[in-house]
Design a protein around this motif. Structure first.
Motif, PDB file in Angstrom:
ATOM      1  N   ALA A   1       9.699   3.131   0.264  1.00 42.26           N
ATOM      2  CA  ALA A   1       8.508   3.983   0.243  1.00 42.26           C
ATOM      3  C   ALA A   1       8.443   4.787  -1.048  1.00 42.26           C
ATOM      4  N   LEU A   2       9.588   5.286  -1.514  1.00 42.48           N
ATOM      5  CA  LEU A   2       9.613   6.057  -2.759  1.00 42.48           C
ATOM      6  C   LEU A   2       9.291   5.157  -3.948  1.00 42.48           C
ATOM      7  N   ALA A   3       9.884   3.963  -3.990  1.00 45.78           N
ATOM      8  CA  ALA A   3       9.602   3.039  -5.093  1.00 45.78           C
ATOM      9  C   ALA A   3       8.131   2.662  -5.124  1.00 45.78           C
ATOM     10  N   THR A   4       7.552   2.454  -3.942  1.00 48.11           N
ATOM     11  CA  THR A   4       6.126   2.104  -3.863  1.00 48.11           C
ATOM     12  C   THR A   4       5.266   3.270  -4.340  1.00 48.11           C
TER      13      THR A   4
ATOM     14  N   PRO B   1       0.826  -1.209   0.000  1.00 39.88           N
ATOM     15  CA  PRO B   1       0.000   0.000   0.000  1.00 39.88           C
ATOM     16  C   PRO B   1       0.862   1.262   0.000  1.00 39.88           C
ATOM     17  N   ASP B   2       0.362   2.283  -0.678  1.00 37.39           N
ATOM     18  CA  ASP B   2       1.043   3.579  -0.647  1.00 37.39           C
ATOM     19  C   ASP B   2       0.893   4.181   0.753  1.00 37.39           C
TER      20      ASP B   2
ATOM     21  N   VAL C   1       2.186   5.414 -11.418  1.00 32.77           N
ATOM     22  CA  VAL C   1       2.246   5.039 -12.840  1.00 32.77           C
ATOM     23  C   VAL C   1       1.350   3.845 -13.158  1.00 32.77           C
ATOM     24  N   ARG C   2       0.377   3.596 -12.323  1.00 27.24           N
ATOM     25  CA  ARG C   2      -0.475   2.409 -12.491  1.00 27.24           C
ATOM     26  C   ARG C   2      -1.023   2.294 -13.917  1.00 27.24           C
ATOM     27  N   HIS C   3      -1.541   3.373 -14.475  1.00 28.99           N
ATOM     28  CA  HIS C   3      -2.195   3.301 -15.781  1.00 28.99           C
ATOM     29  C   HIS C   3      -1.186   3.206 -16.932  1.00 28.99           C
ATOM     30  N   ARG C   4       0.083   3.424 -16.655  1.00 32.61           N
ATOM     31  CA  ARG C   4       1.080   3.286 -17.714  1.00 32.61           C
ATOM     32  C   ARG C   4       1.534   1.847 -17.894  1.00 32.61           C
ATOM     33  N   PHE C   5       1.185   0.974 -16.943  1.00 33.68           N
ATOM     34  CA  PHE C   5       1.640  -0.418 -16.995  1.00 33.68           C
ATOM     35  C   PHE C   5       0.435  -1.335 -16.764  1.00 33.68           C
TER      36      PHE C   5
END
Length: 512
Positions: free
Chosen positions: A248-251, A213-214, A257-261
């Motif tokens: 945390a930054l990577a997450t 989770p973010d 970018v969810r919609h890009r992948f």
């Protein structure tokens, strides 16, 4: 200032957020012809043929007049006649406002209207294929009932939700409509989808969603985030000392970018990275060359992959695939990996650390003691992990002040502890880092810390530790690689305060 144009609906232009008046219809037609050929030189004859179906001799003078007015309205375009023609280079956006090239007449614009409309439909259907949102697909099919691709996608999406009967009904609706309107049978793709649903052999692709989770209280890193977003898809490495917030930054990036992948997001923390990637896409107990098998499975897909706490370059070297994004976190920068955009993070900025502290602890308590809050944040080098732990401790003690925590830290420091004993989690990153040090690295770091100076050079370090300057430089560079000291210029290093407090209280081990 930025300039952008739209060909969807009437031809329009904006300078920043202010719309620009583009003049009469024929003048907008000239501009539209140039924009439709963005970056291509058009001769006067070509432009006239595009704008006027039956040009008269006066068209040449009219074109010059329109060009003059366009240059005057849009000087940023640097539109000049060269070799009897014009070239435009501009940013064109699709703001989905209506029929393309609205109000422009002529055979050229009619043909372009069809082309742009088809391109817009294809882009929309590409998005629908990635998302497979039943409601959005139903709306699209209702608006374009004769298009077979979105109908097949809707059948697939319904089947995926367990609505097999509805999926089959859509095939029969499409068949009846195509027969009635066009006198044809459904195409191969629609028939194949129907047959697979009937037989029950429509295999649903596995779409992994493994990101943690973010963090709702994530703060700062604006510059780093912008750089990483710009580098994706591609390979990005996030490096920094333990406790700096790499994971945390990577997450956060993964959620942004969810919609890009559209094919999924995979999170791995393992020595056998290729094996975990294959498991994420449904391959259990793989054998042979796992990296090659992963590349085969990922071909043509767009995954976002976060590999956390990478220990060595070999575990991730051969896993890159076109179209997918790879985000690595590692204490050490793995310079032997090609094509990686490396982003180094440390403590938060002064503003970010205060803002983060105010999210963890009641803002009123932080604002009541700004000076003590600043001392505390400096003491932990503004690192997110220790800020979170100490802020959590204060939250559990509503009658304590920040000054009280500082006093307790000072008392326990004199007894040989860097932070209060019940805040051992604060020290976890440094405890882990110390466990991975060699005896020479640990000894030098302790000597460095006991010097109680921000900056030290190689010769001072050699004098303190009793070692050879050449050998000491190698040890210092190794400590810099794991961010326990910060390299300045050649031969000079800075010791972060959090590291100095911790290692300054350790007992040095004499080396031979």
């Amino acid at each position: 200032m930025s300039l952008c144009f739209s060909l969807m609906g009437p031809v329009r232009a904006w300078r920043d957020d202010e719309e620009i008046e583009l003049g009469p219809r024929q003048q907008r037609a000239v501009l539209a012809a140039l924009l439709l050929n963005n970056g291509i030189r058009l001769s006067n004859e070509q432009l006239i043929g595009m704008v006027w179906d039956d040009p008269t001799p006066s068209a040449v003078m009219a074109l010059r007049t329109y060009m003059y007015k366009i240059r005057k309205a849009l000087p940023e375009l640097h539109l000049r006649s060269k070799d009897g023609g014009y070239t435009i280079r501009a940013e064109i956006v699709d703001d989905c406002r209506g029929e393309p090239l609205e109000g422009l007449q002529g055979s050229y614009f009619e043909a372009q209207r069809v082309r742009l409309g088809e391109r817009r439909l294809k882009a929309r259907e590409d998005w629908l294929e990635r998302e497979l949102d039943v409601l959005e697909l139903q709306k699209h099919v209702a608006a374009h009932p004769l298009r077979e691709r979105p109908r097949a996608l809707l059948m697939y999406a319904l089947f995926r939700e367990g609505r097999q009967a509805e999926a089959l009904d859509h095939f029969h609706q499409a068949r009846a409509l195509l027969n009635e309107e066009l006198g044809i049978e459904p195409g191969q793709d629609l028939r194949k989808m129907h047959a697979q649903i009937l037989k029950g052999d429509l295999h649903l692709p596995r779409r992994p969603e493994q990101l943690p989770p973010d963090l709702a209280d994530f703060t700062g890193r604006t510059t780093e985030i912008a750089r990483i977003l710009d580098a994706l898809p591609g390979t990005v490495g996030i490096t920094g000392m333990r406790g700096s917030g790499k994971t945390a930054l990577a997450t956060r990036i993964g959620h942004l970018v969810r919609h890009r992948f559209p094919d999924g997001r995979i999170f791995v923390r393992s020595h056998d990275v290729a094996n975990e990637l294959l498991r994420a896409v449904g391959v259990e107990n793989p054998s042979g060359d796992k990296a090659a098998l992963w590349r085969e499975k990922a071909r043509g897909k767009r995954f976002l992959i976060v590999i956390d706490d990478v220990q060595d370059a070999a575990s991730v070297r051969d896993l890159v695939t076109p179209g997918s994004g790879l985000v690595l976190t590692s204490v050490r920068r793995l310079n032997e990996l090609p094509g990686v955009t490396w982003v180094k993070i440390g403590g938060l900025t002064e503003w970010e650390s205060h803002e983060f502290f105010r999210k963890i602890l009641d803002p009123g308590r932080v604002d009541a003691e700004p000076e003590h809050a600043e001392v505390l944040l400096q003491r932990v080098s503004r690192l997110p992990n220790p800020i979170r732990v100490i802020g959590g401790k204060l939250s559990s003690r509503p009658h304590w002040t920040i000054e009280m925590v500082l006093e307790q830290m000072e008392r326990e420091s004199k007894l040989g502890r860097a932070v209060p004993s019940d805040c051992a989690a604060t020290l976890a990153p440094l405890i882990k880092a110390e466990q991975e040090l060699s005896e020479d690295e640990r000894h030098l770091l302790m000597c460095f810390a006991r010097r109680d100076a921000d900056v030290i050079d190689i010769h001072e370090a050699a004098e303190m530790s009793g070692g050879d300057p050449g050998a000491i430089e190698l040890v210092l560079e190794s400590l810099a690689d794991v961010h326990l000291i910060e390299p300045l210029v050649l031969g000079r290093y800075r010791l972060p305060q959090f590291v100095r407090v911790y290692f300054g209280l350790r007992t040095p081990v004499l080396t031979s």
